[in-house]
Design a protein around this motif. Structure first.
Motif, PDB file in Angstrom:
ATOM      1  N   UNK A 116      40.678  22.090  19.813  1.00 10.49           N
ATOM      2  CA  UNK A 116      39.424  21.550  19.276  1.00 10.49           C
ATOM      3  C   UNK A 116      39.508  21.393  17.765  1.00 10.49           C
ATOM      4  N   UNK A 117      40.036  22.407  17.091  1.00  7.99           N
ATOM      5  CA  UNK A 117      40.186  22.337  15.634  1.00  7.99           C
ATOM      6  C   UNK A 117      41.091  21.186  15.242  1.00  7.99           C
ATOM      7  N   UNK A 118      42.179  21.037  15.973  1.00 10.04           N
ATOM      8  CA  UNK A 118      43.115  19.947  15.677  1.00 10.04           C
ATOM      9  C   UNK A 118      42.441  18.583  15.848  1.00 10.04           C
ATOM     10  N   UNK A 119      41.700  18.425  16.937  1.00 15.39           N
ATOM     11  CA  UNK A 119      41.059  17.144  17.206  1.00 15.39           C
ATOM     12  C   UNK A 119      39.972  16.825  16.174  1.00 15.39           C
ATOM     13  N   UNK A 120      39.246  17.834  15.744  1.00 16.31           N
ATOM     14  CA  UNK A 120      38.190  17.628  14.746  1.00 16.31           C
ATOM     15  C   UNK A 120      38.801  17.259  13.397  1.00 16.31           C
ATOM     16  N   UNK A 121      39.902  17.910  13.032  1.00 14.62           N
ATOM     17  CA  UNK A 121      40.502  17.682  11.718  1.00 14.62           C
ATOM     18  C   UNK A 121      41.408  16.462  11.666  1.00 14.62           C
TER      19      UNK A 121
END
Length: 122
Positions: A116-121
């Motif tokens: 999720x963090x990767x996709x958001x960033x």
């Protein structure tokens, strides 16, 4: 790090701290020992290195680990208790049946959070 100019002037400016590798830690210690009030903001800073190699990443982690070990050795050893992924490795040994389920749950949550963090960033 936000420092009032007059407070920094008490030490002669940033040059006073230029000989230290972990200058942010040393600055905090100096201000605390100097009787200044310290506070932390709740604003998170994202630091994403998109151009580093695996080797560069692990060298950086090793440098940080060495710094933390030298600065606060007792806390460095206790850091493992702050890592749910590391702690989950002990679950199957402590709880033979449900431990595997706990391990899978923790690891699944970690993967979802990281993805999720990767996709958001990105």
């Amino acid at each position: 790090m936000l420092i009032e100019k007059t407070a920094l002037g008490h030490f002669g400016g940033f040059s006073y701290f230029s000989a230290f590798l972990a200058e942010d830690f040393v600055i905090g210690e100096a201000f605390e020992n100097g009787g200044f009030t310290l506070s932390c903001d709740c604003t998170w800073i994202d630091n994403v290195n998109r151009t580093t190699t695996f080797s560069g990443f692990f060298r950086r982690m090793a440098r940080w680990a060495k710094l933390r070990l030298r600065l606060k050795p007792v806390f460095y050893v206790l850091e493992v208790f702050l890592n749910p992924v590391a702690l989950s490795l002990a679950m199957p040994l402590l709880f033979p049946g449900a431990g595997w389920l706990a391990l899978a749950g923790v690891w699944s949550c970690k993967i979802v959070i990281e993805l999720s963090s990767y996709l958001v960033l990105s």
